[in-house]
Design an enzyme around this catalytic site. Structure first.
Site, PDB file in Angstrom:
ATOM      1  CG  HIS A 270      58.954   8.757  13.716  1.00 45.18           C
ATOM      2  ND1 HIS A 270      59.939   8.581  14.664  1.00 45.18           N
ATOM      3  CD2 HIS A 270      58.286   9.875  14.082  1.00 45.18           C
ATOM      4  CE1 HIS A 270      59.863   9.544  15.567  1.00 45.18           C
ATOM      5  NE2 HIS A 270      58.881  10.353  15.239  1.00 45.18           N
TER       6      HIS A 270
ATOM      7  CG  ASP B 277      56.946  13.540  19.989  1.00 48.07           C
ATOM      8  OD1 ASP B 277      57.899  12.851  20.386  1.00 48.07           O
ATOM      9  OD2 ASP B 277      56.475  13.462  18.851  1.00 48.07           O
TER      10      ASP B 277
ATOM     11  CD  GLU C 116      57.543  16.999  17.630  1.00 40.20           C
ATOM     12  OE1 GLU C 116      56.769  16.077  17.351  1.00 40.20           O
ATOM     13  OE2 GLU C 116      58.641  17.165  17.069  1.00 40.20           O
TER      14      GLU C 116
END
Length: 254
Positions: free
Chosen positions: A46, A177, A151
């Site tokens: 990310h 998530d 997740e």
């Protein structure tokens, strides 16, 4: 850098505190090491970080004795291989759903006969060819740290099987998530999300498997430490910086 002490502590379920590194700057790693963090998760999923910058960030962390776990963008072989070859202490693998996918991704972290990691002795992790090759392979297989994300609802449903995989050191719970996977995006506190999170925790505890989780505050960290978490990812370097400056600015503007 092989981080045997960290691995042993995680395996014995002693709580270790780290943070995500979003700033693509080696200085961030030096500061975190000097601040006493137990490990740093360099985020290449990310946050922006190319291969040469990753190399310099790991070098900086090594200079202050800070173990580095690289969160790779996905469980693909090239991402895992490159992170380990430049000297990461381990990898954190996101996004997978099935035991088969996870087993394959973990195999990329181990040299034969334990896995299928590409074999070279010319890279940084092997001392650019200066390390005795058989000892190097054994040290890598035994010492590197594998963290696998849980997740999504599919991975969470397979947690008992995942606990049985010996080459996974930590199962990392991603509440945000999971919230999206369950149809409650952005609401990790939702009852259904928390039910899944606590089911994963309960199974890990019953099987003696180390688990980790992302938290945003020391209070949340304390909560999960009391529930048995051994791998606490406390916020991020950017979050610490933003909150610190916000607090000081607000104080001065009173």
């Amino acid at each position: 850098m092989i981080a045997r002490e960290l691995k042993e502590k995680l395996r014995s379920r002693q709580t270790q505190i780290g943070t995500f590194v979003k700033l693509a700057d080696p200085t961030a790693l030096e500061v975190l090491g000097l601040a006493g963090m137990d490990f740093a998760i360099i985020d290449t999923e990310h946050a922006p970080c190319d291969q040469m910058l990753l190399l310099d960030m790991i070098r900086a962390a090594d200079s202050v004795g800070l173990p580095t776990i690289v969160r790779v963008p996905e469980g693909a072989e090239p991402h895992i291989l490159k992170a380990l070859d430049v000297g990461a202490s381990g990898v954190q693998i996101p996004g997978l759903s099935t035991v088969e996918e996870i087993r394959e991704a973990v195999s990329f972290t181990k040299y034969a006969p334990r896995g299928v990691r590409g074999l070279s002795f010319a890279q940084r992790s092997a001392g650019y060819g200066t390390k005795e090759k058989f000892q190097y392979m054994q040290d890598s297989n035994d010492g590197l740290i594998n963290v696998v994300h849980i997740e999504n609802k599919d991975a969470a449903a397979r947690v008992e099987e995942l606990c049985a995989l010996e080459d996974i050191d930590v199962l990392f719970i991603g509440p945000m998530d999971i919230s999206q996977s369950l149809g409650h995006p952005g609401d990790p506190g939702h009852e259904n999300v928390q039910k899944v999170v606590h089911k994963v925790i309960d199974v890990c505890n019953s099987k003696g498997k180390s688990f980790g989780i992302f938290v945003g505050t020391p209070e949340a960290a304390q909560k999960y430490m009391e529930l048995g978490a051994s791998y606490i990812a406390l916020a991020s370097d950017l979050a610490f910086m933003r909150k610190g400056y916000q607090a000081m600015t607000a104080e001065l503007k009173k």
